[in-house]
Scaffold this motif. Structure first.
Motif, PDB file in Angstrom:
ATOM      1  N   CYS A   1     -16.788 -39.108  -4.560  1.00 21.08           N
ATOM      2  CA  CYS A   1     -17.773 -40.065  -4.045  1.00 21.08           C
ATOM      3  C   CYS A   1     -18.242 -39.757  -2.630  1.00 21.08           C
ATOM      4  O   CYS A   1     -19.429 -39.903  -2.334  1.00 21.08           O
TER       5      CYS A   1
ATOM      6  N   HIS B   1     -12.125 -41.137  -4.141  1.00 18.83           N
ATOM      7  CA  HIS B   1     -13.265 -41.301  -3.238  1.00 18.83           C
ATOM      8  C   HIS B   1     -13.618 -39.996  -2.536  1.00 18.83           C
ATOM      9  O   HIS B   1     -14.797 -39.618  -2.467  1.00 18.83           O
TER      10      HIS B   1
ATOM     11  N   CYS C   1     -18.649 -40.750 -10.755  1.00 17.55           N
ATOM     12  CA  CYS C   1     -18.157 -41.426  -9.556  1.00 17.55           C
ATOM     13  C   CYS C   1     -18.251 -42.932  -9.772  1.00 17.55           C
ATOM     14  O   CYS C   1     -19.329 -43.486  -9.787  1.00 17.55           O
ATOM     15  N   GLN C   2     -17.126 -43.576  -9.965  1.00 17.25           N
ATOM     16  CA  GLN C   2     -17.106 -44.990 -10.289  1.00 17.25           C
ATOM     17  C   GLN C   2     -17.127 -45.802  -9.000  1.00 17.25           C
ATOM     18  O   GLN C   2     -16.100 -46.279  -8.518  1.00 17.25           O
ATOM     19  N   HIS C   3     -18.345 -45.976  -8.455  1.00 15.51           N
ATOM     20  CA  HIS C   3     -18.478 -46.694  -7.197  1.00 15.51           C
ATOM     21  C   HIS C   3     -17.970 -48.122  -7.329  1.00 15.51           C
ATOM     22  O   HIS C   3     -17.408 -48.671  -6.380  1.00 15.51           O
ATOM     23  N   ALA C   4     -18.175 -48.742  -8.483  1.00  9.91           N
ATOM     24  CA  ALA C   4     -17.719 -50.110  -8.677  1.00  9.91           C
ATOM     25  C   ALA C   4     -16.202 -50.190  -8.581  1.00  9.91           C
ATOM     26  O   ALA C   4     -15.654 -51.111  -7.956  1.00  9.91           O
ATOM     27  N   ALA C   5     -15.498 -49.219  -9.200  1.00  8.35           N
ATOM     28  CA  ALA C   5     -14.040 -49.208  -9.146  1.00  8.35           C
ATOM     29  C   ALA C   5     -13.554 -48.962  -7.722  1.00  8.35           C
ATOM     30  O   ALA C   5     -12.593 -49.589  -7.265  1.00  8.35           O
TER      31      ALA C   5
ATOM     32  N   SER D   1     -11.059 -51.218  -2.998  1.00  6.05           N
ATOM     33  CA  SER D   1     -11.119 -51.354  -1.541  1.00  6.05           C
ATOM     34  C   SER D   1     -11.053 -52.819  -1.125  1.00  6.05           C
ATOM     35  O   SER D   1     -10.300 -53.191  -0.208  1.00  6.05           O
ATOM     36  N   TRP D   2     -11.815 -53.660  -1.813  1.00  8.11           N
ATOM     37  CA  TRP D   2     -11.781 -55.086  -1.489  1.00  8.11           C
ATOM     38  C   TRP D   2     -10.449 -55.704  -1.855  1.00  8.11           C
ATOM     39  O   TRP D   2      -9.979 -56.641  -1.196  1.00  8.11           O
TER      40      TRP D   2
ATOM     41  N   GLY E   1     -15.151 -49.688  -4.941  1.00 10.57           N
ATOM     42  CA  GLY E   1     -15.409 -50.906  -4.181  1.00 10.57           C
ATOM     43  C   GLY E   1     -14.418 -52.010  -4.506  1.00 10.57           C
ATOM     44  O   GLY E   1     -13.919 -52.695  -3.606  1.00 10.57           O
ATOM     45  N   ALA E   2     -14.110 -52.161  -5.790  1.00  9.54           N
ATOM     46  CA  ALA E   2     -13.180 -53.213  -6.197  1.00  9.54           C
ATOM     47  C   ALA E   2     -11.791 -52.972  -5.631  1.00  9.54           C
ATOM     48  O   ALA E   2     -11.139 -53.897  -5.115  1.00  9.54           O
TER      49      ALA E   2
END
Length: 261
Positions: A140, A136, A3-7, A12-13, A9-10
């Motif tokens: 995630c 997601h 689960c690439q939380h960083a990807a 999403s922002w 988040g990026a």
């Protein structure tokens, strides 16, 4: 698949910042498609254009579902009942919208040809957003076993359904304004068009607002925000255009929000 939380988040922002930038741009220049298209722009037929730009929103999540590891730690599809059901329902709402847009709306539309630049930009957006929402939800998102009784879930799905009904009915009204082959504009009447000029846009904003409320996540909220920023100004532009075209345009109508805006 981790689960690439960083990807997540990026991306999403990127939607949040991109939505704000697009909103500012549209206050000066309307998106150049439909009635605002620039003469001479390279275009493709409306039906093909809508299909190409919307179908990634349908296919990308389905491909993630079919090819992803649903038994590993990151893509565990064997969690609690609330977790599985919550993710399934949300994925189904997202896919349902794009099933209609790409396979039904696209082949019923009577709109103008769409500039290739718009088709390319929309295809890119739907591909990235389809990946973001699908990844997601599949890898995630986690929902507690009490989520099925949560007021946010019920209110979110109700808002999504209401928005989709408004959107579908408004599209039906708009299609009925033209005979096949016509490109003329007429005043839409009936349904939410009695209250706002952008009834179809209002419906879609409500859809994704409900999706965000039910999901209660950054990716869904970013998507709902981007949607409002991209088509909210278009409702205002249509409202102003209707007022300029038709001297008898109903004065009580607002652009997007009944009785307010």
């Amino acid at each position: 698949m981790e689960c690439q939380h960083a990807a997540v988040g990026a991306l999403s922002w990127a939607l949040l910042l991109g939505g704000a930038a697009y909103l500012l741009r549209q206050t000066r220049i309307p998106a150049r498609y439909g009635r605002y298209v620039v003469a001479g722009a390279r275009s493709c037929p409306a039906r093909l254009g809508w299909f190409l730009q919307e179908v990634p929103g349908l296919l990308v999540p389905l491909l993630l579902l079919l090819t992803g590891d649903r038994t590993g730690s990151s893509g565990d599809w064997t969690g609690s009942t609330g977790d599985r059901t919550g993710r399934t329902l949300l994925l189904c709402t997202f896919v349902l919208h794009y099933f209609h847009r790409s396979l039904i709306y696209a082949f019923l539309t009577r709109g103008r040809a769409i500039p290739l630049t718009i088709v390319l930009a929309a295809t890119t957006f739907c591909s990235l957003n389809g990946f973001l929402q699908g990844h997601h939800l599949l890898h995630c998102a986690r929902f507690q076993h009490t989520w099925l009784r949560d007021a946010r879930l019920a209110a979110g799905f109700l808002l999504f359904v209401v928005g989709m009904i408004i959107n579908l009915h408004s599209d039906h009204i708009l299609r009925g304004l033209r005979r096949p082959g016509e490109t003329v504009y007429r005043i839409p009447r009936g349904g939410m068009f009695e209250f706002v000029s952008g009834a179809n846009f209002l419906g879609e904003i409500l859809e994704w607002g409900g999706y965000a409320l039910a999901s209660w996540s950054l990716p869904a909220t970013a998507f709902a925000f981007f949607t409002a920023c991209s088509i909210g100004p278009r409702a205002y532009q249509h409202h102003r255009d209707y007022q300029q075209r038709f001297g008898d345009y109903p004065r009580h109508r607002k652009a997007l929000i009944p009785f307010i805006l």
